[in-house]
Design an enzyme around this catalytic site. Structure first.
Site, PDB file in Angstrom:
ATOM      1  N   ASP A 140       0.850  -1.431   0.163  1.00  0.00           N
ATOM      2  CA  ASP A 140      -0.474   0.076   0.112  1.00  0.00           C
ATOM      3  C   ASP A 140       0.667   1.412   0.183  1.00  0.00           C
ATOM      4  OD1 ASP A 140      -2.112   1.331  -0.201  1.00  0.00           O
ATOM      5  OD2 ASP A 140      -2.783   0.950   2.284  1.00  0.00           O
ATOM      6  N   CYS A 194     -21.194 -11.251  -6.279  1.00  0.00           N
ATOM      7  CA  CYS A 194     -21.810  -9.841  -5.747  1.00  0.00           C
ATOM      8  C   CYS A 194     -22.846 -10.316  -5.693  1.00  0.00           C
ATOM      9  CB  CYS A 194     -21.211  -8.200  -6.271  1.00  0.00           C
ATOM     10  SG  CYS A 194     -20.195  -8.201  -5.076  1.00  0.00           S
ATOM     11  N   CYS A 200     -23.155  -3.664   1.230  1.00  0.00           N
ATOM     12  CA  CYS A 200     -22.947  -2.899   1.212  1.00  0.00           C
ATOM     13  C   CYS A 200     -23.346  -0.929   0.754  1.00  0.00           C
ATOM     14  CB  CYS A 200     -21.688  -3.002   1.349  1.00  0.00           C
ATOM     15  SG  CYS A 200     -21.746  -3.182  -1.055  1.00  0.00           S
ATOM     16  N   CYS A 204     -23.543   2.407   3.900  1.00  0.00           N
ATOM     17  CA  CYS A 204     -22.862   3.385   4.450  1.00  0.00           C
ATOM     18  C   CYS A 204     -23.530   4.382   4.963  1.00  0.00           C
ATOM     19  CB  CYS A 204     -22.361   3.758   2.511  1.00  0.00           C
ATOM     20  SG  CYS A 204     -21.099   5.327   2.657  1.00  0.00           S
ATOM     21  N   CYS A 250     -19.372  -0.564   5.363  1.00  0.00           N
ATOM     22  CA  CYS A 250     -19.558  -1.842   3.888  1.00  0.00           C
ATOM     23  C   CYS A 250     -18.549  -2.660   3.752  1.00  0.00           C
ATOM     24  CB  CYS A 250     -19.167  -0.612   2.581  1.00  0.00           C
ATOM     25  SG  CYS A 250     -17.526  -0.024   2.730  1.00  0.00           S
ATOM     26  N   CYS A 254     -20.857  -6.816   4.736  1.00  0.00           N
ATOM     27  CA  CYS A 254     -20.810  -7.880   3.796  1.00  0.00           C
ATOM     28  C   CYS A 254     -20.883  -9.200   3.888  1.00  0.00           C
ATOM     29  CB  CYS A 254     -19.045  -7.922   3.080  1.00  0.00           C
ATOM     30  SG  CYS A 254     -19.411  -9.401   1.230  1.00  0.00           S
TER      31      CYS A 254
HETATM   32  S1  SF4 Z   1     -22.007  -6.723   0.954  1.00  0.00           S
HETATM   33 FE1  SF4 Z   1     -20.362  -7.680  -0.551  1.00  0.00          FE
HETATM   34  S2  SF4 Z   1     -21.037  -9.597  -1.570  1.00  0.00           S
HETATM   35 FE2  SF4 Z   1     -22.818  -7.242  -1.058  1.00  0.00          FE
HETATM   36  S3  SF4 Z   1     -22.121  -5.835  -3.730  1.00  0.00           S
HETATM   37 FE3  SF4 Z   1     -21.080  -5.621  -1.423  1.00  0.00          FE
HETATM   38  S4  SF4 Z   1     -19.009  -6.350  -2.064  1.00  0.00           S
HETATM   39 FE4  SF4 Z   1     -20.525  -7.434  -3.123  1.00  0.00          FE
HETATM   40  S1  SF4 Z   2     -16.074   2.728   4.680  1.00  0.00           S
HETATM   41 FE1  SF4 Z   2     -16.851   2.040   3.025  1.00  0.00          FE
HETATM   42  S2  SF4 Z   2     -20.049   2.360   4.348  1.00  0.00           S
HETATM   43 FE2  SF4 Z   2     -18.325   2.954   5.623  1.00  0.00          FE
HETATM   44  S3  SF4 Z   2     -17.925   5.438   4.757  1.00  0.00           S
HETATM   45 FE3  SF4 Z   2     -16.537   4.344   3.507  1.00  0.00          FE
HETATM   46  S4  SF4 Z   2     -17.961   3.780   1.688  1.00  0.00           S
HETATM   47 FE4  SF4 Z   2     -19.614   4.245   2.754  1.00  0.00          FE
END
Ligand code: SF4
Ligand code: SF4
Length: 376
Positions: A140, A194, A200, A204, A250, A254
């Site tokens: 990274d 997905c 996700c 958010c 997010c 998942c």
């Molecule tokens: S929560 Fe996970 S499986 Fe569902 S759309 Fe988002 S990344 Fe894909």
């Molecule tokens: S980390 Fe994911 S859920 Fe949290 S604010 Fe950013 S995009 Fe949205």
């Protein structure tokens, strides 16, 4: 090579052949051109090198992608009977409510991954050098569209959150890359799993995932509390909620995390401050105690003013009358970022307590509601 990677404690290792630029090079450029990277100037630097690894290592033949699991189980809630570690007094709790512990993104619960991952990649590079390769490594730390190469190598797929999803580990893992001049048999890419899931995106809190696989960083809590060194825009402060550093919403949403196991890496073990410190404890940090507490932690990178900016924001959202004296002291902090957010927090708590008519009867308020859709 994969056996050596496993011996080094890496959780997966895959290979992609390099025959051209990264798959989403153009989308990356559009994202930068639209300014959605915000203050992350480093993301806009050397765009051609980021888009095409042949600009970094002209005789490159392969990109090796490694994954290092950092998942740790949730620590128990704060106990109101334990003394506060920073001496800021016991954390009061109302019946039925736990004392509040601000949320810290899981990747920052242990040691800084840059150091841990870099060491493992260096060891792997030594072996590749013995095989006659010339290498560049990134933990990274450099211009590479890492998720494109991870997907090309079959190390999971790019989820709608833009986070890489591994079919066995879920999404709590770090990615590292080695660019090499060695031609190594490539692995097969995986299909996208997905499907119709939108969890996700719906989770958010700030609507930062503006469409599947597209995040406007300027709206993202991780960006606002880690990458940005500026004041948190007023429109997002309440949505920050109790997130002290980063955001996992997010990731946590998942369903592929159902297979996640605790990391084998001792350096990622959860540090005591994650489990035991309340936001009011963190508010007492001086420059020296901040550096000591977060030695070898990724949190140290953002420095005390930005961290206390976050602490004040969380207290503004979750604090009680008992937090006001410490916040009023913070409002006199010489650093304007801390002072301004402390004043905001005092105003928020005072208004909330007045509304509830409970200024003399401190209780933790309920968290500001996050709409089911996650949007404002
Ligand atoms: S929560 Fe996970 S499986 Fe569902 S759309 Fe988002 S990344 Fe894909
Ligand atoms: S980390 Fe994911 S859920 Fe949290 S604010 Fe950013 S995009 Fe949205």
């Amino acid at each position: 090579m994969k056996q050596i990677a496993a011996t080094l404690g890496l959780d997966d290792c895959r290979i992609a052949a390099v025959t051209g630029p990264a798959a989403h090079a153009e989308q990356y450029q559009q994202w930068i051109d639209a300014g959605e990277h915000g203050e992350m100037d480093w993301m806009a630097k050397n765009p051609n090198r980021r888009k095409d690894p042949r600009e970094v290592l002209p005789s490159i033949r392969s990109v090796i992608t490694v994954a290092l699991n950092y998942y740790q189980a949730e620590p128990p809630p704060l106990s109101p009977t334990l003394p506060s570690p920073a001496g800021s007094g016991p954390v009061p709790s109302a019946p039925g409510l736990s004392p509040l512990r601000g949320r810290i993104a899981r990747y920052a619960w242990g040691d800084d991954y840059h150091e841990v991952l870099d060491g493992k990649l260096r060891d792997l590079c030594e072996w590749l050098e013995d095989q006659g390769g010339a290498q560049r490594l990134y933990a990274d730390t450099g211009p590479v569209l890492e998720r494109d190469w991870a997907s090309a190598s079959g190390l999971g797929w790019n989820g709608k959150s833009t986070i890489q999803i591994h079919p066995r580990m879920g999404c709590y893992f770090f990615l590292g890359e080695i660019l090499t001049t060695l031609a190594i048999a490539p692995d097969k890419p995986l299909a996208d799993h997905c499907g119709k899931c939108m969890r996700c995106i719906n989770a958010c809190p700030t609507g930062a995932i503006t469409s599947p696989r597209h995040v406007d960083a300027r709206r993202c809590v991780s960006y606002l509390t880690i990458e940005s060194k500026s004041a948190i825009p007023l429109e997002f402060r309440r949505a920050i909620g109790d997130r002290l550093y980063g955001c996992d919403d997010c990731l946590a949403a998942c369903p592929w995390n159902r297979f996640a196991q605790d990391s084998r890496e001792a350096a990622f073990a959860t540090r005591p401050f994650v489990a035991q410190w309340s936001p009011r404890d963190f508010l007492t940090l001086t420059d020296d105690t901040f550096r000591n507490l977060f030695r070898h932690s990724p949190i140290r990178r953002i420095k005390r003013p930005a961290f206390l900016r976050n602490v004040c924001t969380v207290l503004g959202n979750t604090g009680i009358a008992a937090d006001l004296p410490a916040l009023r002291m913070a409002a006199a902090d010489p650093h304007p970022l801390i002072a301004e957010h402390a004043v905001w927090a005092v105003t928020e708590i005072t208004a909330r307590e007045a509304d509830a008519g409970k200024a003399e009867n401190p209780q933790h308020p309920q968290m500001p509601p996050h709409a089911g859709t996650g949007r404002f």
